[in-house]
Design a protein around this motif. Structure first.
Motif, mmCIF file in Angstrom:
data_model
loop_
_atom_site.group_PDB
_atom_site.id
_atom_site.type_symbol
_atom_site.label_atom_id
_atom_site.label_comp_id
_atom_site.label_asym_id
_atom_site.label_seq_id
_atom_site.Cartn_x
_atom_site.Cartn_y
_atom_site.Cartn_z
ATOM 1 N N SER A 48 0.797 -1.236 -0.047
ATOM 2 C CA SER A 48 -0.047 0.045 -0.078
ATOM 3 C C SER A 48 0.817 1.133 0.208
ATOM 4 O O SER A 48 1.863 1.491 0.944
ATOM 5 C CB SER A 48 -0.771 0.207 1.247
ATOM 6 N N ASN A 49 0.375 2.132 -1.214
ATOM 7 C CA ASN A 49 1.610 3.410 -1.257
ATOM 8 C C ASN A 49 2.974 3.042 -1.051
ATOM 9 O O ASN A 49 3.793 3.640 -0.531
ATOM 10 C CB ASN A 49 1.185 4.335 0.063
ATOM 11 N N ASN A 50 3.262 1.983 -1.921
ATOM 12 C CA ASN A 50 4.898 1.715 -2.106
ATOM 13 C C ASN A 50 5.360 1.170 -0.648
ATOM 14 O O ASN A 50 6.898 1.167 -0.564
ATOM 15 C CB ASN A 50 5.665 2.814 -2.693
ATOM 16 N N GLN A 51 4.634 1.054 0.322
ATOM 17 C CA GLN A 51 5.059 0.515 1.539
ATOM 18 C C GLN A 51 4.429 -1.004 1.718
ATOM 19 O O GLN A 51 3.316 -1.168 2.043
ATOM 20 C CB GLN A 51 4.660 1.190 2.708
ATOM 21 N N ASN A 96 7.466 -4.532 8.559
ATOM 22 C CA ASN A 96 7.923 -3.903 7.455
ATOM 23 C C ASN A 96 8.876 -4.364 6.406
ATOM 24 O O ASN A 96 9.921 -4.701 6.789
ATOM 25 C CB ASN A 96 8.085 -2.288 7.851
ATOM 26 N N ASN A 129 12.793 -1.484 1.264
ATOM 27 C CA ASN A 129 12.766 -1.511 -0.262
ATOM 28 C C ASN A 129 14.156 -1.516 -0.764
ATOM 29 O O ASN A 129 14.667 -0.678 -1.021
ATOM 30 C CB ASN A 129 11.982 0.227 -0.442
ATOM 31 N N GLN A 189 1.825 -5.311 -8.185
ATOM 32 C CA GLN A 189 1.050 -3.998 -8.823
ATOM 33 C C GLN A 189 0.567 -4.398 -10.109
ATOM 34 O O GLN A 189 -0.566 -4.043 -10.433
ATOM 35 C CB GLN A 189 2.320 -2.807 -8.912
ATOM 36 N N GLY A 219 -4.463 -4.436 -3.583
ATOM 37 C CA GLY A 219 -4.290 -4.004 -2.531
ATOM 38 C C GLY A 219 -4.759 -4.902 -1.395
ATOM 39 O O GLY A 219 -4.672 -4.588 -0.073
#
Length: 368
Positions: free
Chosen positions: A180-183, A196, A199, A211, A218
Motif C-alpha cells: 500500500s502506497n509503496n510500503q 515492514n 525497499n 502491482q 491492495g
C-alpha cells in the motif's frame, strides 16, 4: 736427679693426650649416600601452549567471560542431521540457528543461558532446546534425558570456533504480503509477526509483480520467500534475499479446521516410499475454483482438477520447460503421480493421494 724427674714428667704429659686419628683402612667398603626421594606433585604442570590454554579453565566451573560461538551437526530422528550455530554472549544472552538438513526448516531462537557448574541450559519461553555440558571451554556435548553428558559419542558434540561469528538469520518464510502506497508488510504464518519490508533491490521486482496482478488490488496474498529480520532498531524490518512466488487463493494453515484441502500450500513430503528432499520446495495448492498450481522442484505447473467426496481427478498439467540436473527425474515422477491420483484424504495434518488404494503422494502444510 732433677733432670731425671723432668724427663719423667714430660713422658707422663705426652701419655695424657689422645692418639691422633689413624688413616682409613683402604680395604674397608664404603656405603654410598642414599639419594633423596622427592614425591611428584599430583597436578601435572603443562607448558604454555595451545593445549595449556584450552585446559586453563578446565576446572569444576566454566566461565563465559567472552562472546563464544559453537557449531556442529547433531543427530536427527527423521533427517540427516540438525546443523547448530550457538552464540553465547557474556552478558547472559544466547542466539541459536537450527537448520534441519534436507527439510528446508530453519529455527532462530533467542533467550538467556544458565550455567550450573558445567551444565549449560538455553532458556526460551516458546521453544525447548537441548541442554549441554562443557567437556572443556572449547567443546560442548549434549545431555541425555537423565541429565548426563553424552561424552562417548562425538556425534553429539559441538566445537568452539576460533573467532566469534555472527548468526546467519536468513530463513524460508511463508506469509501474507500486502503493498500500500509503496510500503509493503509481511505477516509470517508461523509466528504471526508483522514486519515492514525494506525497499531493497530484491524487493523491487516483488512490488512490480504485485502491482501488475489485478487479482491482488491492495489485498493480502500468500507469498513464499527467503528473508531475514533486521537487528536492534530494525528488528521489525524484513529484508528479502530471494523471492519465490505468490500463491493467490491460499491462506495460512489453520489448525482449527482439520480436514481442509483447498486453499493451503502443501509441501510434498513423500513420493510413494521415498522422502522428497525438502530443499527442492515441491509444493502444490488446490484452489476453490477447481484449479491447481505449484512448483515441482524445477518448473512451475498448473492445471484443473475435480473432487467429489474423496474421489479426485487431475487433468493433464501444463508446465514450464527448464532442465535441472538435481531434480528433473524426481520432478517427472512427481507430476506423473499427481496426475494419476484417484483419491484424496486429509488425515490430521497430512494430505494423502492414492491410486488403486496405494499411497503415492503425501503432503504436509508448508509453513515456510
Amino acid at each position: 736427679m732433677k733432670k731425671r724427674l723432668l724427663v719423667t714428667a714430660l713422658l707422663l704429659s705426652a701419655c695424657s693426650h689422645l692418639p691422633s686419628e689413624r688413616p682409613a683402612d683402604t680395604t674397608t667398603l664404603k656405603v654410598p649416600p642414599q639419594p633423596v626421594v622427592v614425591s611428584e606433585p599430583e597436578d601435572v604442570v603443562i607448558e604454555n601452549s595451545d593445549t595449556a590454554e584450552s585446559v586453563a579453565t578446565d576446572f569444576e566451573h566454566i566461565f563465559v567471560d567472552s562472546d563464544m560461538t559453537f557449531s556442529g551437526t547433531l543427530p536427527c530422528a527423521d533427517c540427516p542431521g540438525i546443523s547448530y550455530h550457538i552464540n553465547l554472549y557474556r552478558d547472559g544472552r544466547f542466539e541459536v540457528r537450527q537448520e534441519y538438513l534436507e527439510r528446508n526448516q530453519v529455527n532462530l531462537v533467542k533467550g538467556i543461558w544458565l550455567l550450573e557448574n558445567r551444565s549449560l541450559h538455553l532458556v526460551n519461553q516458546q521453544q525447548t532446546l537441548p541442554a549441554f555440558h562443557f567437556l572443556s571451554n572449547r567443546q560442548l556435548t549434549m545431555l541425555d534425558l537423565s541429565g548426563k553428558p553424552i561424552s562417548a559419542n562425538q556425534q553429539y558434540q559441538l566445537q568452539r570456533a576460533a573467532e566469534f561469528k555472527k548468526l546467519d538469520t536468513r530463513q524460508a518464510m511463508l506469509g501474507l504480503y500486502m503493498l500500500s502506497n509503496n510500503q509493503a508488510t509481511f505477516t509470517s504464518c508461523r509466528s504471526g509477526d508483522s514486519l515492514n519490508v525494506a525497499n531493497t533491490q530484491h524487493h523491487l521486482p516483488v512490488m512490480r509483480q504485485y502491482q501488475q496482478d489485478a487479482r491482488f488490488n491492495g489485498n493480502a496474498v500468500i507469498a513464499t520467500l527467503v528473508g531475514r529480520r533486521g537487528q536492534d532498531d530494525q528488528a521489525n524490518t524484513l529484508f528479502i534475499d530471494k523471492f519465490e512466488q505468490f500463491w493467490p487463493g491460499a491462506t495460512c494453515p489453520d489448525q482449527i479446521q482439520p480436514g481442509k484441502m483447498q486453499g493451503i500450500v502443501w509441501r510434498a513430503e513423500k513420493l510413494t516410499d521415498r522422502y522428497v528432499p525438502q530443499q527442492l520446495n515441491v509444493r502444490v495448492i488446490f484452489d476453490q475454483n477447481d484449479r491447481l498450481y505449484g512448483f515441482a522442484g524445477c518448473n512451475n505447473f498448473n492445471g484443473n482438477y475435480k473432487q467429489r467426496s474423496n474421489q479426485l481427478t487431475v487433468q493433464p498439467l501444463v508446465s514450464t520447460r527448464k532442465f535441472c540436473a538435481e531434480s528433473s527425474e524426481l520432478e517427472q515422477q512427481f507430476t506423473q503421480s499427481l496426475q494419476s491420483a484417484d483419491r484424496a484424504e486429509v488425515n490430521g495434518d497430512k494430505l494423502q493421494l492414492f491410486k488403486n488404494n496405494q499411497l503415492i503422494l503425501q503432503f504436509k502444510p508448508a509453513v515456510n
